[in-house]
Design a protein around this motif. Structure first.
Motif, PDB file in Angstrom:
ATOM      1  N   ASP A   2      95.967   1.470 -21.086  1.00 25.64           N
ATOM      2  CA  ASP A   2      95.920   1.141 -22.500  1.00 25.64           C
ATOM      3  C   ASP A   2      94.987   2.079 -23.252  1.00 25.64           C
ATOM      4  OD1 ASP A   2      96.635  -0.476 -24.749  1.00 25.64           O
ATOM      5  OD2 ASP A   2      94.636  -1.357 -24.627  1.00 25.64           O
ATOM      6  N   LEU A   3      93.884   2.478 -22.621  1.00 28.35           N
ATOM      7  CA  LEU A   3      92.962   3.398 -23.277  1.00 28.35           C
ATOM      8  C   LEU A   3      93.633   4.731 -23.573  1.00 28.35           C
ATOM      9  CD1 LEU A   3      89.688   2.799 -21.229  1.00 28.35           C
ATOM     10  CD2 LEU A   3      90.323   1.840 -23.427  1.00 28.35           C
ATOM     11  N   SER A  23      91.142  16.849 -12.004  1.00 20.89           N
ATOM     12  CA  SER A  23      90.035  16.340 -12.816  1.00 20.89           C
ATOM     13  C   SER A  23      90.347  14.961 -13.401  1.00 20.89           C
ATOM     14  CB  SER A  23      89.709  17.333 -13.925  1.00 20.89           C
ATOM     15  OG  SER A  23      90.846  17.601 -14.715  1.00 20.89           O
ATOM     16  N   PHE A  24      91.105  14.170 -12.674  1.00 21.87           N
ATOM     17  CA  PHE A  24      91.460  12.842 -13.152  1.00 21.87           C
ATOM     18  C   PHE A  24      90.231  11.961 -13.344  1.00 21.87           C
ATOM     19  CE2 PHE A  24      92.953   8.443 -12.396  1.00 21.87           C
ATOM     20  CZ  PHE A  24      93.796   8.325 -13.482  1.00 21.87           C
ATOM     21  N   SER A  25      89.323  11.997 -12.400  1.00 21.76           N
ATOM     22  CA  SER A  25      88.115  11.173 -12.485  1.00 21.76           C
ATOM     23  C   SER A  25      87.289  11.531 -13.721  1.00 21.76           C
ATOM     24  CB  SER A  25      87.269  11.351 -11.224  1.00 21.76           C
ATOM     25  OG  SER A  25      86.078  10.627 -11.332  1.00 21.76           O
ATOM     26  N   TRP A  32      86.679   6.632 -21.049  1.00 22.96           N
ATOM     27  CA  TRP A  32      85.854   5.414 -21.043  1.00 22.96           C
ATOM     28  C   TRP A  32      84.640   5.563 -21.954  1.00 22.96           C
ATOM     29  CZ3 TRP A  32      86.284   0.558 -19.337  1.00 22.96           C
ATOM     30  CH2 TRP A  32      85.149  -0.222 -19.322  1.00 22.96           C
ATOM     31  N   ASN A  33      83.943   6.686 -21.839  1.00 29.13           N
ATOM     32  CA  ASN A  33      82.740   6.912 -22.644  1.00 29.13           C
ATOM     33  C   ASN A  33      83.052   6.967 -24.134  1.00 29.13           C
ATOM     34  OD1 ASN A  33      81.129   6.948 -20.373  1.00 29.13           O
ATOM     35  ND2 ASN A  33      81.175   9.169 -20.178  1.00 29.13           N
ATOM     36  N   VAL A  34      84.130   7.625 -24.499  1.00 27.13           N
ATOM     37  CA  VAL A  34      84.518   7.708 -25.906  1.00 27.13           C
ATOM     38  C   VAL A  34      84.864   6.318 -26.436  1.00 27.13           C
ATOM     39  CG1 VAL A  34      86.332   8.560 -27.455  1.00 27.13           C
ATOM     40  CG2 VAL A  34      85.261  10.115 -25.826  1.00 27.13           C
ATOM     41  N   LYS A  39      83.329   1.409 -29.650  1.00 25.91           N
ATOM     42  CA  LYS A  39      82.999  -0.016 -29.727  1.00 25.91           C
ATOM     43  C   LYS A  39      81.581  -0.220 -30.241  1.00 25.91           C
ATOM     44  CE  LYS A  39      85.960  -1.490 -25.926  1.00 25.91           C
ATOM     45  NZ  LYS A  39      85.949  -2.016 -24.548  1.00 25.91           N
ATOM     46  N   GLN A  40      80.657   0.584 -29.750  1.00 24.01           N
ATOM     47  CA  GLN A  40      79.277   0.492 -30.211  1.00 24.01           C
ATOM     48  C   GLN A  40      79.192   0.808 -31.703  1.00 24.01           C
ATOM     49  OE1 GLN A  40      77.205   3.232 -27.683  1.00 24.01           O
ATOM     50  NE2 GLN A  40      77.296   1.886 -25.902  1.00 24.01           N
ATOM     51  N   TRP A  41      79.919   1.810 -32.145  1.00 25.48           N
ATOM     52  CA  TRP A  41      79.918   2.197 -33.550  1.00 25.48           C
ATOM     53  C   TRP A  41      80.460   1.057 -34.421  1.00 25.48           C
ATOM     54  CZ3 TRP A  41      77.733   5.054 -36.942  1.00 25.48           C
ATOM     55  CH2 TRP A  41      78.328   5.313 -38.172  1.00 25.48           C
TER      56      TRP A  41
END
Length: 88
Positions: A2-3, A23-25, A32-34, A39-41
């Motif tokens: 979904d991300l 470089s999948f990981s 995830w970080n973005v 969400k934090q923003w």
């Protein structure tokens, strides 16, 4: 997934290229970080009025790493709690 679908209309070609490049990981970590930063923003915009975004982000970081002993204790207590639950 979904991300990825949230950002890209058809992410399959992109994912194929990322996987073939090995470089999948790193890609998953970046997505995830973005997403977490967004969400934090959004939370910051809606709920925080007394500090800057940088100060807010610093305030929600864990202050000290959890020790292995504390982690083991927390997991043990959680398992005991779950095992004591009896559904009717």
């Amino acid at each position: 997934m979904d991300l990825v679908f949230h950002r890209y209309t058809s992410p399959f070609l992109l994912l194929d290229q990322v996987i073939s490049a090995g470089s999948f990981s790193e890609f998953v970590t970046m997505i995830w970080n973005v997403t977490e930063e967004e969400k934090q923003w959004q939370y910051f915009l809606a709920k925080v009025f007394d500090k800057s975004f940088a100060d807010f982000k610093e305030s929600i970081k864990p202050q000290q790493p959890i020790s292995k002993k504390e982690l083991e204790t927390t997991v043990k207590e959680s398992m005991e709690l779950m095992n004591s639950f009896i559904p009717e």
